[in-house]
Design a protein around this motif. Structure first.
Motif, PDB file in Angstrom:
ATOM      1  N   GLU A  31       0.775  -1.127  -0.119  1.00  0.00           N
ATOM      2  CA  GLU A  31       0.026  -0.050  -0.105  1.00  0.00           C
ATOM      3  C   GLU A  31       0.721   1.310  -0.024  1.00  0.00           C
ATOM      4  O   GLU A  31       1.907   1.481   0.897  1.00  0.00           O
ATOM      5  CB  GLU A  31      -0.886   0.103   1.296  1.00  0.00           C
ATOM      6  N   VAL A  32       0.564   2.224  -0.735  1.00  0.00           N
ATOM      7  CA  VAL A  32       1.205   3.430  -0.790  1.00  0.00           C
ATOM      8  C   VAL A  32       0.812   4.270   0.170  1.00  0.00           C
ATOM      9  O   VAL A  32      -0.428   4.269   0.549  1.00  0.00           O
ATOM     10  CB  VAL A  32       0.891   3.935  -2.179  1.00  0.00           C
ATOM     11  N   VAL A  33       1.670   4.999   0.854  1.00  0.00           N
ATOM     12  CA  VAL A  33       1.226   5.756   1.985  1.00  0.00           C
ATOM     13  C   VAL A  33       1.887   7.232   1.979  1.00  0.00           C
ATOM     14  O   VAL A  33       3.028   7.392   1.266  1.00  0.00           O
ATOM     15  CB  VAL A  33       1.744   5.153   3.483  1.00  0.00           C
ATOM     16  N   ARG A  34       1.256   8.032   2.697  1.00  0.00           N
ATOM     17  CA  ARG A  34       1.639   9.492   2.652  1.00  0.00           C
ATOM     18  C   ARG A  34       1.940  10.178   4.052  1.00  0.00           C
ATOM     19  O   ARG A  34       2.124  11.350   3.974  1.00  0.00           O
ATOM     20  CB  ARG A  34       0.669  10.260   1.821  1.00  0.00           C
ATOM     21  N   SER A  35       1.950   9.261   5.047  1.00  0.00           N
ATOM     22  CA  SER A  35       2.200   9.944   6.418  1.00  0.00           C
ATOM     23  C   SER A  35       2.380   8.828   7.403  1.00  0.00           C
ATOM     24  O   SER A  35       2.185   7.530   7.189  1.00  0.00           O
ATOM     25  CB  SER A  35       0.963  10.602   6.963  1.00  0.00           C
ATOM     26  N   PRO A  36       3.199   8.916   8.493  1.00  0.00           N
ATOM     27  CA  PRO A  36       3.354   7.824   9.550  1.00  0.00           C
ATOM     28  C   PRO A  36       2.108   7.258   9.957  1.00  0.00           C
ATOM     29  O   PRO A  36       2.074   5.890  10.016  1.00  0.00           O
ATOM     30  CB  PRO A  36       4.178   8.486  10.463  1.00  0.00           C
ATOM     31  N   ASP A  37       0.939   7.905   9.919  1.00  0.00           N
ATOM     32  CA  ASP A  37      -0.364   7.207  10.595  1.00  0.00           C
ATOM     33  C   ASP A  37      -0.683   6.379   9.394  1.00  0.00           C
ATOM     34  O   ASP A  37      -1.358   5.232   9.584  1.00  0.00           O
ATOM     35  CB  ASP A  37      -1.364   8.370  10.902  1.00  0.00           C
ATOM     36  N   GLU A  38      -0.750   6.770   8.275  1.00  0.00           N
ATOM     37  CA  GLU A  38      -1.177   5.751   7.002  1.00  0.00           C
ATOM     38  C   GLU A  38      -0.487   4.697   6.852  1.00  0.00           C
ATOM     39  O   GLU A  38      -0.893   3.577   6.722  1.00  0.00           O
ATOM     40  CB  GLU A  38      -1.143   6.689   5.596  1.00  0.00           C
ATOM     41  N   ALA A  39       1.151   4.788   7.324  1.00  0.00           N
ATOM     42  CA  ALA A  39       1.916   3.874   7.008  1.00  0.00           C
ATOM     43  C   ALA A  39       1.512   2.772   8.541  1.00  0.00           C
ATOM     44  O   ALA A  39       1.606   1.419   8.063  1.00  0.00           O
ATOM     45  CB  ALA A  39       3.353   4.239   7.357  1.00  0.00           C
ATOM     46  N   VAL A  40       1.453   3.239   9.464  1.00  0.00           N
ATOM     47  CA  VAL A  40       0.777   2.136  10.638  1.00  0.00           C
ATOM     48  C   VAL A  40      -0.441   1.462  10.419  1.00  0.00           C
ATOM     49  O   VAL A  40      -0.540   0.484  10.475  1.00  0.00           O
ATOM     50  CB  VAL A  40       0.813   3.146  11.926  1.00  0.00           C
ATOM     51  N   VAL A  54      10.478   3.011  -0.521  1.00  0.00           N
ATOM     52  CA  VAL A  54      10.415   3.998  -1.667  1.00  0.00           C
ATOM     53  C   VAL A  54       9.501   3.310  -2.591  1.00  0.00           C
ATOM     54  O   VAL A  54       9.667   2.228  -3.240  1.00  0.00           O
ATOM     55  CB  VAL A  54      11.490   4.490  -2.182  1.00  0.00           C
ATOM     56  N   ALA A  55       8.244   3.875  -2.907  1.00  0.00           N
ATOM     57  CA  ALA A  55       7.292   3.374  -3.830  1.00  0.00           C
ATOM     58  C   ALA A  55       7.718   3.072  -5.249  1.00  0.00           C
ATOM     59  O   ALA A  55       7.036   2.247  -5.969  1.00  0.00           O
ATOM     60  CB  ALA A  55       5.989   4.282  -3.743  1.00  0.00           C
ATOM     61  N   ASP A  56       8.523   3.902  -5.790  1.00  0.00           N
ATOM     62  CA  ASP A  56       9.172   3.602  -7.123  1.00  0.00           C
ATOM     63  C   ASP A  56       9.775   2.470  -7.246  1.00  0.00           C
ATOM     64  O   ASP A  56      10.512   2.011  -6.729  1.00  0.00           O
ATOM     65  CB  ASP A  56       9.931   4.803  -7.422  1.00  0.00           C
ATOM     66  N   ALA A  84      11.987  10.756   5.494  1.00  0.00           N
ATOM     67  CA  ALA A  84      11.386  12.008   5.289  1.00  0.00           C
ATOM     68  C   ALA A  84      12.913  12.883   5.613  1.00  0.00           C
ATOM     69  O   ALA A  84      13.070  13.822   4.720  1.00  0.00           O
ATOM     70  CB  ALA A  84      10.557  12.535   6.387  1.00  0.00           C
ATOM     71  N   ASP A  85      13.820  12.611   6.312  1.00  0.00           N
ATOM     72  CA  ASP A  85      14.891  13.508   6.405  1.00  0.00           C
ATOM     73  C   ASP A  85      15.875  13.072   5.432  1.00  0.00           C
ATOM     74  O   ASP A  85      16.691  14.144   4.909  1.00  0.00           O
ATOM     75  CB  ASP A  85      15.837  13.018   7.913  1.00  0.00           C
ATOM     76  N   GLN A  86      15.859  11.930   4.963  1.00  0.00           N
ATOM     77  CA  GLN A  86      17.033  11.598   3.771  1.00  0.00           C
ATOM     78  C   GLN A  86      16.372  12.077   2.473  1.00  0.00           C
ATOM     79  O   GLN A  86      17.249  12.421   1.542  1.00  0.00           O
ATOM     80  CB  GLN A  86      17.047  10.000   3.776  1.00  0.00           C
ATOM     81  N   LEU A  87      15.143  11.844   2.181  1.00  0.00           N
ATOM     82  CA  LEU A  87      14.798  12.185   0.720  1.00  0.00           C
ATOM     83  C   LEU A  87      13.606  13.170   0.681  1.00  0.00           C
ATOM     84  O   LEU A  87      13.326  13.417  -0.557  1.00  0.00           O
ATOM     85  CB  LEU A  87      14.014  10.711   0.221  1.00  0.00           C
ATOM     86  N   GLY A  88      13.375  13.793   1.669  1.00  0.00           N
ATOM     87  CA  GLY A  88      12.195  14.861   1.718  1.00  0.00           C
ATOM     88  C   GLY A  88      10.936  14.442   2.065  1.00  0.00           C
ATOM     89  O   GLY A  88      10.454  13.281   1.991  1.00  0.00           O
ATOM     90  N   GLU A  89      10.288  15.352   2.572  1.00  0.00           N
ATOM     91  CA  GLU A  89       8.775  14.993   2.984  1.00  0.00           C
ATOM     92  C   GLU A  89       7.944  14.426   1.820  1.00  0.00           C
ATOM     93  O   GLU A  89       6.812  13.849   2.204  1.00  0.00           O
ATOM     94  CB  GLU A  89       8.061  16.266   3.524  1.00  0.00           C
ATOM     95  N   GLU A  90       8.061  14.861   0.626  1.00  0.00           N
ATOM     96  CA  GLU A  90       7.233  14.579  -0.600  1.00  0.00           C
ATOM     97  C   GLU A  90       7.629  13.143  -1.190  1.00  0.00           C
ATOM     98  O   GLU A  90       6.758  12.712  -2.107  1.00  0.00           O
ATOM     99  CB  GLU A  90       7.260  15.627  -1.625  1.00  0.00           C
ATOM    100  N   VAL A  91       8.476  12.447  -0.442  1.00  0.00           N
ATOM    101  CA  VAL A  91       8.732  10.992  -0.974  1.00  0.00           C
ATOM    102  C   VAL A  91       7.615  10.378  -0.981  1.00  0.00           C
ATOM    103  O   VAL A  91       6.909  10.200   0.118  1.00  0.00           O
ATOM    104  CB  VAL A  91      10.200  10.470  -0.483  1.00  0.00           C
TER     105      VAL A  91
END
Length: 231
Positions: A31-40, A54-56, A84-91
């Motif tokens: 599943e593609v996620v866009r926040s820590p909460d979505e990931a959990v 990384v989704a790619d 997020a620190d490594q690749l940016g918030e938009e990854v």
């Protein structure tokens, strides 16, 4: 006079999951996620332990794009913050349930060659094998004998057969996957490229972790003047 064939448009990339399912091949759920909460939440649905990556699909070729063995919300949030620190918030990240281990990572692909038609490629997914371009190729469609020869054509093939401390894995299931991929490639002249990266070959089965396909629009003519072979 106008050309008989339409000018080719730009290639279109599609999610290969549905296409592969038509040939009895299943992509391991993610599943593609866009926040820590979505990931959990995704991990709760899929079942711990999970992978955050990384989704790619092409990211599997690069180091540092996967966090393995996450067993709970705290580990997930820490891993997400690291990305997020490594690749940016938009990854764009994806959560995927951990696949059974041990397994040997491999890579399977298809390209449409202008001279030869659809060609199936195979290699191991280890970094060293990729760097050395340790790949084999066969024309589609593949017989079971073709698939067996393709698996054994790469220099790293002994790792699949219990050599160098690796456990023997389900080579028969891998060969079946290659036959199915070859059939798919032969059936679809609009298929420009297919990448299964990675395919984990375990002790009793194979698992496709990532897949993407590129289609030509419209499909061009495929030359079929008889037997084809790679020189």
């Amino acid at each position: 006079m106008s050309s008989v064939f339409a000018e080719p448009g730009p290639p279109v990339e599609i999610d290969a999951t549905e296409l592969l399912s038509c040939y009895g091949l299943t992509v391991w759920p993610s599943e593609v996620v866009r926040s820590p909460d979505e990931a959990v939440a995704a991990a709760e649905r899929l079942g711990w332990p999970v992978v955050l990556k990384v989704a790619d699909p092409g990211a599997s070729r690069r180091a540092g794009t996967v966090r393995l063995g996450l067993t709970g919300p705290e580990m997930m949030c820490h891993a997400y913050a690291g990305f997020a620190d490594q690749l940016g918030e938009e990854v764009e990240l994806a959560v995927q349930r951990m696949a059974p281990q041990p397994a040997v990572p491999t890579v399977v692909g298809v390209i449409e060659d202008q001279a030869f038609g659809p060609v199936v490629s195979f290699g191991l997914g280890e970094v060293t094998a990729r760097l050395l371009l340790d790949q084999g190729f066969r024309l589609a469609p593949l017989t079971r004998e073709d698939a067996a020869a393709l698996v054994r054509s790469v220099r790293a093939a002994p790792l699949l057969f219990g050599e160098y401390g690796y456990p023997p894995v389900a080579v028969d299931a891998l060969e079946d996957l290659l036959v199915r991929v070859g059939r798919l490639a032969n059936d679809l002249p609009e298929l420009a490229r297919l990448d299964l990266d990675q395919v984990l070959v375990g002790e009793s089965s194979v698992i496709i972790l990532g897949a993407r396909a590129t289609l030509r629009t419209p499909a061009g003519p495929r030359l079929d003047g008889g037997p084809r072979r790679l020189s």
